[in-house]
Every structure is written in structure tokens, then in C-alpha cells.
Scaffold this active site. Structure first.
Site, short mmCIF file in Angstrom:
data_model
loop_
_atom_site.label_atom_id
_atom_site.label_comp_id
_atom_site.label_asym_id
_atom_site.label_seq_id
_atom_site.Cartn_x
_atom_site.Cartn_y
_atom_site.Cartn_z
N SER A 212 0.84 -1.19 0.00
CA SER A 212 0.00 0.00 0.00
C SER A 212 0.88 1.25 0.00
CB SER A 212 -0.97 -0.04 1.18
OG SER A 212 -2.00 0.90 1.04
N GLU A 344 -9.47 -5.06 -4.25
CA GLU A 344 -8.82 -4.23 -3.24
C GLU A 344 -9.83 -3.43 -2.41
OE1 GLU A 344 -5.50 -3.87 -2.61
OE2 GLU A 344 -4.43 -4.50 -4.42
N HIS A 441 -7.81 -5.60 -0.11
CA HIS A 441 -6.56 -4.94 0.22
C HIS A 441 -5.95 -5.57 1.47
CE1 HIS A 441 -3.82 -1.60 -0.27
NE2 HIS A 441 -4.05 -1.11 0.93
#
Length: 524
Positions: A212, A344, A441
Site C-alpha cells: 500500500s 482491493e 486490500h
């Protein structure tokens, strides 16, 4: 929990290949924890099942006063032996609210520019090194969530670094200081270069990796002149150096923060406001920005958090957008492994609201904010993912904009380079939230670290994730860290070979059904 606080919390979640020698002293009472000499002084670690751990080692001096907003300074040497047996202090950041506060509770203290090391054996030599940069939206995160034991078990010296976050890391006031957080990371890499051999690592075989915002930091470091030569390989999980501010936008953010504090827009004045007031002001500015959604600047589109802090274009530290620098050849000598997860956006959407409550108008609003041609994008997404509702499409769309497409563009710039580039997609779907969390995610992280039995990770994986998939993913990362190679073809623009990790994993070609709809869309 309100929407902004949940998305902030969700982002926090989103923080030699040979095995260690048989007869390693790990866990053996006849082999006491070793003492290792660093350039600043000696440290004593702890013995673990898979090797040795050293935690909370300072790599720079503790920031004080205005120094909290200035580049890192060298660590002050110490006398005697320093015990490094527990996690060090964490950088100042907003508190993570329930239900995610158990992930990585804050640790108070001044010496929060520190790092953790796991090693198979300090007596070994020239083992490959992995330096982990955590994610968390550039304003949250801690090394405490990441256990490097499995990497040490498999012959890798693992390093996780704390670095400054939020205003301390990214405040820009047009005063010649920028990207302090990235300078922290570079300082940590210099520390690794100078000290990691004492822990069994090879300073000439360093891989930087992150997820990320950490992956975005990795992609940025690859193009920063000051970071050149400090690493040989890079891994980017759900991010690719795609977020950065212009100086004007970064200055606007800094001025807004000073306004919330009712102080002059100077580093001295901001520092004088105190840590607690600054953290509260950050959240207040974030709320303001969320009312003015602008994905090309700070985000705020339906179901997605505001990214208030980002790297800033700056002549001295980051002279060009990472994608432009990469096209000009920056990082061309660095081997790269990069990828994304299949759905995600579900991490931000599913725990907070039902996907079924997302409307068609919200989906088209997000497309419009992303600058997609809505009249073509809606049918393109519906054709690519038949039978999915607006919420499910929004989760995929968010991932495409923030992670998948920037990653592909980064990979495209490297097609044909001498250094290798490999792409992956993590497609296994979590059973959590009645199976609706999907391939969201952060989901790949427990598999990369082989941490499936960590109760914190089971919040996202569920209680019985497939160990054989963790074995494959972790082994692949270890192989790449050691050799720069993996077991599927290199990425190029002709085939776009991609490893799809799932119950049955396989390499596929160009598995990006909506890729072409993004052609010509400015993501930066």
C-alpha cells in the site's frame, strides 16, 4: 464508527535462499542471545525458534521540537550493551479505533526512528536482506504488526523500519524542506548498508519491499537520486509510486493544517502546537478535504479515504514524478516484483457498509472523478464482470485506479529493461464477512509473511486459510529476494505475464479485462 474513522483504521491494517543452518542455536539455552556491534554501539537481542531478533534499534537520533519536522540526524552512540528485545516506540499517529485497535497498539517514547531485525544467525555471512516499509495511508503504521521469523527461518535477514508519518513525515511549507519520511527511509537504508553484515546480511543484496503506502514509498525510492545504490531489488504490493503532490497542492495542505492550529505556517510554529493538537488538526483537515473529493489530488471519492499526506515533488529530494523518472530510466537496474489483489476496495467497503447499498450513481460518480469516460466505462466494467452489482464493481474500480493500473504502467515502463520485472495478482478470496471480504486490500500480507496463525491476521483471513498458498507465496518472495527471479515469465507489454495466486495458482497472460478503458487517463 463514522466513515472517516473506519477508513483511517482500515488503512492501518493496510500497514541467500538457503534455509538457516541445521544446528542453528535458535531456542537453545546453551546458546545465549548474541551481542552484535553496530556503528553506534553494541546491542543484545533475543533467541527465537527460527533465529534471533533485535528490536527497537535506533537508526537516527530521536526528533525533538522543530526537529520533528526536519530531516533525520545521526544516532548518538551509546556505551555498554543496549538491550534490544522489545519493539521500540511508534511514530505519533491518530489512535486506531475499535475494532482494529488490537492490530498494533501504540508504544510511547521519543526514539521512534528505530528498526527491528530478524536473522537466522549473526555468525552467518552474506545472506540476502529484506527491508520492509509498512503501509497505512502515509499517516499510520508500525513495525509491530510484521513478524520476520519466517524470513529468518528461510535464510533471509529481515529488517522492518519505523519512519515519520502524517505532518511529521510529509509537511510541506515551501521552506526548502520536503519528504522527511522518505529521508527517514533513506537514513534507515544507509544504516542497513553500514551495519547489516554484523547481523549476517549482505549489504550488496538488499531488497526493499512494502504494501500500500509502503509500496508507493518503494516505487518513489526507486527514482530518488539520494536512494540510488542502496538496494538491488524492489517488491511493491498494491502500490507503485503513483501518489505524489505538486508543490502547490502540498503547500495548500500544509497551510490548511497551520490554519486549523491557528499558528503561522512555519515549522517552529507548527511544532510548538504540540503532538496531540497536530494529530487532531490532521483529522480536521482530512474531514474538510473529504467534502471536496478530488482523486487526482487527495481522494475522497465514494467509499475511499482521503490521502492527505503524500510525497511531494521537490528539486532537492524528488525532482520528478516517479512514473516520469522511471520512463527516463531511473531504477532500470533494480529487479522488480509487483502486483495487486483482485478486489482491493472491499476492505474499505464491506466492513463498513453492505456492498448492496452502493448505488449506480455512486459508481458513476467515482468513474467521473477518476476521469474515466463514463459512457464507455460502465458497460466495459459490466461486461468484464458480469452479474456483479454496483458495490462489487466499485470495489474493483477503486483497486484499478489506486493500485492495478498504476502498477501496470510502472511495469510497462520497464518492459525490455535488463533488470527483471515480474507481475502477480493475489486472487484468493477471504471467507470473512460471509465471504464478502473477498480478495481485498492487505489480504496477501499474512501469506507473504507466513503469518496465517497470527490472531491479528485472522481478522482478515478467517480461521483456516490455505497453508499451501502461504507456502507458495512466501517461497516465491524468498526466491526473488535471493536471486531476482521467480517461476513464471518476465513481464513485457507483448504478453503481460502475471502469476495469479489462488487455491490453484497459475501464470496467465494479460488478465486485466478493463485495462484499455484506462488508456490516456491521467492517474497522477
Amino acid at each position: 464508527m463514522n466513515r472517516r474513522r473506519f477508513l483511517h483504521a482500515a488503512a492501518t491494517v493496510s500497514t541467500g535462499v538457503a534455509a538457516a543452518t541445521a544446528g542453528c542455536a535458535s531456542g537453545d539455552s546453551n546458546h545465549p542471545p548474541p551481542i552484535v556491534a553496530t556503528t553506534a554501539g553494541r546491542v543484545r537481542g533475543t533467541t527465537t525458534v527460527d533465529g534471533y531478533a533485535f528490536k527497537g534499534i535506533p537508526y537516527a537520533a530521536p526528533p525533538h521540537g522543530t526537529g520533528r519536522y526536519l530531516p533525520p540526524r545521526p544516532v548518538t552512540p551509546w556505551q555498554g550493551v543496549r538491550d534490544t528485545v522489545t519493539d521500540g516506540p511508534t511514530p505519533p499517529q491518530p489512535a486506531t479505533p475499535p475494532p482494529l485497535e488490537f492490530f498494533a497498539p501504540p508504544i510511547p517514547g521519543a526514539e521512534y526512528l528505530n528498526l527491528n531485525i530478524w536473522t537466522p544467525d549473526p555468525g552467518r555471512s552474506r545472506l540476502p536482506v529484506l527491508v520492509w516499509i509498512y503501509g497505512g495511508g502515509f499517516d499510520t503504521g508500525t513495525v509491530g504488526l510484521y513478524d520476520g521469523s519466517a524470513f529468518a527461518r528461510d535464510g533471509v535477514v529481515f529488517v522492518a523500519i519505523n519512519y515519520r508519518l502524517g505532518a511529521e513525515g510529509y509537511l510541506y511549507l515551501g521552506d526548502g524542506v520536503a519528504n522527511v519520511a522518505l529521508l527517514d527511509q533513506i537514513a534507515a537504508l544507509h544504516w542497513v548498508h553500514d551495519n547489516i553484515a554484523a547481523f549476517g546480511g549482505d549489504p550488496d543484496n538488499v531488497t526493499i519491499a512494502g504494501q500500500s503506502a509502503g509500496a508507493m514509498a518503494v516505487g518513489t525510492l526507486m527514482t530518488m537520486p539520494r536512494a540510488a545504490g542502496l538496494f538491488r531489488r524492489a517488491i511493491m504490493e498494491s502500490g507503485a509510486g503513483n501518489l505524489c503532490y505538486s508543490a502547490d497542492t502540498a503547500h495548500e495542505i500544509g497551510t490548511r493544517l497551520a490554519g486549523k492550529l491557528a499558528v503561522a505556517p512555519t515549522r517552529d510554529a507548527v511544532a510548538g502546537a504540540g503532538v496531540d493538537r497536530i494529530l487532531a488538526a490532521q483529522l480536521a483537515v482530512m474531514d474538510d478535504l473529504a467534502r471536496q473529493p478530488d482523486p487526482q489530488r487527495w481522494g475522497g471519492e465514494p467509499g475511499c479515504r482521503v490521502n492527505m499526506w503524500r510525497p511531494t515533488l521537490d528539486a532537492a529530494t524528488l525532482p520528478a514524478r516517479p512514473i516520469d523518472a522511471a520512463r527516463a530510466g531511473a531504477g532500470a537496474d533494480v529487479d522488480v516484483l509487483l502486483g495487486h489483489n483482485g478486489e482491493e476496495g472491499r476492505l474499505s467497503l464491506v466492513p463498513f457498509r453492505s456492498l448492496d447499498s452502493v448505488t449506480h450513481d455512486e459508481l458513476t460518480t467515482a468513474m467521473r472523478l477518476y476521469r474515466l469516460p463514463v459512457d464507455r466505462a460502465v458497460p466495459a466494467y459490466r461486461a468484464a464482470y458480469p452479474g456483479t452489482g454496483a458495490g462489487e464493481l466499485l470495489a474493483i474500480l477503486q483497486g484499478d485506479w489506486m493500485y492495478t493500473i498504476p502498477g501496470l504502467r510502472s511495469a510497462d515502463t520497464r518492459s525490455g529493461m535488463r533488470a527483471s520485472t515480474y507481475a502477480y495478482e493475489f486472487a484468493w478470496r477471504s471467507p470473512q464477512f460471509d465471504g464478502r471480504l473477498g480478495s481485498c486490500h492487505f489480504l496477501e500480507v499474512p501469506f507473504v509473511f507466513d503469518q496465517l496463525h497470527d490472531e491479528r491476521m485472522q481478522w482478515i483471513t478467517g480461521p483456516n486459510p490455505p497453508q499451501h498458498l502461504a507456502d507458495l507465496v512466501h517461497r516465491t518472495w524468498v526466491q526473488f529476494i535471493g536471486t531476482g527471479r521467480v517461476d513464471w515469465p518476465r513481464y513485457d507489454t507483448a504478453r503481460r505475464a502475471t502469476m495469479r495466486f489462488d487455491i490453484e495458482s497459475a501464470a496467465v497472460h494479460d488478465p486485466y479485462p478493463t485495462r484499455k478503458i484506462w488508456e490516456g487517463v491521467d492517474l497522477y
